[in-house]
Write an enzyme that holds these catalytic residues in place. Structure first.
Site, PDB file in Angstrom:
ATOM      1  N   SER A   1       0.777  -1.138   0.060  1.00  0.00           N
ATOM      2  CA  SER A   1       0.093   0.200   0.079  1.00  0.00           C
ATOM      3  C   SER A   1       0.909   1.383   0.084  1.00  0.00           C
ATOM      4  CB  SER A   1      -0.925  -0.059   1.169  1.00  0.00           C
ATOM      5  OG  SER A   1      -1.650   1.186   1.588  1.00  0.00           O
TER       6      SER A   1
ATOM      7  N   SER B   1       9.253   9.783   9.891  1.00  0.00           N
ATOM      8  CA  SER B   1       8.328  10.834   9.772  1.00  0.00           C
ATOM      9  C   SER B   1       8.751  12.187  10.391  1.00  0.00           C
ATOM     10  CB  SER B   1       6.988  10.347  10.388  1.00  0.00           C
ATOM     11  OG  SER B   1       6.052  11.353  10.280  1.00  0.00           O
TER      12      SER B   1
ATOM     13  N   TYR C   1       2.304   7.424  17.764  1.00  0.00           N
ATOM     14  CA  TYR C   1       2.946   7.519  16.772  1.00  0.00           C
ATOM     15  C   TYR C   1       4.260   8.325  16.694  1.00  0.00           C
ATOM     16  CZ  TYR C   1       3.508   8.093  11.559  1.00  0.00           C
ATOM     17  OH  TYR C   1       4.160   7.950  10.133  1.00  0.00           O
TER      18      TYR C   1
ATOM     19  N   LYS D   1       8.201   6.987  16.133  1.00  0.00           N
ATOM     20  CA  LYS D   1       9.171   7.785  15.151  1.00  0.00           C
ATOM     21  C   LYS D   1      10.331   8.352  15.666  1.00  0.00           C
ATOM     22  CE  LYS D   1       6.599   6.193  11.446  1.00  0.00           C
ATOM     23  NZ  LYS D   1       7.218   5.323  10.328  1.00  0.00           N
TER      24      LYS D   1
ATOM     25  N   THR E   1      -1.932   8.612   1.298  1.00  0.00           N
ATOM     26  CA  THR E   1      -1.812   7.341   1.415  1.00  0.00           C
ATOM     27  C   THR E   1      -3.280   7.091   2.476  1.00  0.00           C
ATOM     28  OG1 THR E   1      -0.695   7.076   3.334  1.00  0.00           O
ATOM     29  CG2 THR E   1       0.587   7.272   1.297  1.00  0.00           C
TER      30      THR E   1
END
Ligand SMILES: NC(=O)c1ccc[n+]([C@@H]2O[C@H](COP(=O)([O-])OP(=O)(O)OC[C@H]3O[C@@H](n4cnc5c(N)ncnc54)[C@H](OP(=O)(O)O)[C@@H]3O)[C@@H](O)[C@H]2O)c1
Length: 265
Positions: free
Chosen positions: A15, A140, A153, A157, A188
């Protein structure tokens, strides 16, 4: 590093950015190992790639890092030398810190941090023996700057960027290259697939992601960074590109901006 004829392992190839990388790298003559959990999507992708017969599929689940460390050595031996590992697979989280279950933090860390480390540790010995190789991790901008609604998240990262910095320092003497990619918002399914305070899937695309840069642009910039032997690159547009620079030179301004913007919706 030149891409043509290189063996490149991409995680999260089913993906988004991983799929975009697979398309662009295959077109440049790379031989790919495609990994993710969804084997069906990987098979469809493999058929569509340039030089389809040169590519392999290795389904795996990064949420099981101990199993990876057990299984991967044999798989790597069968595949042969790997020139570039692209640690791209990732899981995001969208929820307010005070409401988020501890298990949600664990799940995100398992995939983005421990899973990525397990992949890297499994491949390192063969690269060290070959005295060449490149480890690329898609971190990220959230690994540079914490934002509202993505504490787990962002922490995962930040953690993987620290790991990559240490790895770069340690493996320079073995001739290995270590590249950290920090994208801002890219169009995405990352927010659609992200998990919320209780671990359920969000299922919607946030405005920030919808208005981010296209996948193909992100993939091309990642490939450029590989070809130019970069060590760390920020990719994106607008605030998601400039945030690390603003944090460095105008931290008060960044605090105001991050307190105002909500990237969950
Ligand atoms: N899109 C953005 O704005 C953005 C910005 C900065 C960084 N990133 C990073 O870019 C990377 C790619 O994300 P994306 O935006 O392309 O999102 P995506 O479309 O949701 O793709 C995520 C990929 O990771 C794989 N994956 C998720 N959990 C996995 C697991 N447990 N084991 C193995 N594979 C797993 C998924 O495949 P399966 O579901 O088939 O396993 C999928 O191929 C991530 O590391 C993400 O954090 C994205």
């Amino acid at each position: 590093m030149n891409i043509n004829n290189k063996t490149i392992w991409i995680t999260g190839a089913s993906s988004g950015i991983g799929e975009g990388l697979a398309n662009a790298l295959a077109a440049k003559g790379a031989k790919l190992i495609l990994s993710a959990r969804n084997q069906e999507k990987l098979s469809v992708l493999k058929q569509q790639l340039a030089n389809s017969e040169h590519h392999k599929i290795v389904p795996l689940d990064l949420a099981e890092p101990e199993k990876l460390l057990e299984d991967l050595p044999k798989i790597i031996e069968e595949i042969g030398p790997i020139d570039i590992l692209i640690n791209n697979a990732g899981l995001s989280q969208r929820s307010i810190a005070r409401e988020t279950l501890l298990d949600v933090y664990r799940r995100v860390m398992e995939v983005n941090y421990f899973g990525t480390i397990a992949m890297t540790q499994a491949i390192l010995p063969s690269m060290i023996a070959a005295k060449q190789g490149m480890i690329v991790t898609i971190a990220s901008v959230a690994g540079k700057v914490g934002g509202k609604g993505m504490s787990g998240y962002s922490a995962s990262k930040h953690a993987i960027i620290g790991y990559m910095d240490s790895l770069r320092a340690e493996e320079a003497e073995n001739g290995l290259q270590v590249l950290t990619i920090c994208p801002g918002f890219v169009q995405t399914n990352i927010s659609v697939n992200s998990i919320t305070a209780d671990g359920s899937t969000l299922g919607t695309m946030s405005k920030a992601i919808r208005t981010g840069i296209p996948v193909a642009e992100c993939a091309n910039k990642i490939i450029q960074a590989i070809e130019q032997d970069k060590e760390e690159v920020i990719i994106g547009k607008g605030i998601s590109y400039w945030a690390p620079t603003i944090k460095r030179f105008f931290p008060g301004l960044l605090r105001k901006l991050t307190a105002k913007n909500n990237y969950r919706d």
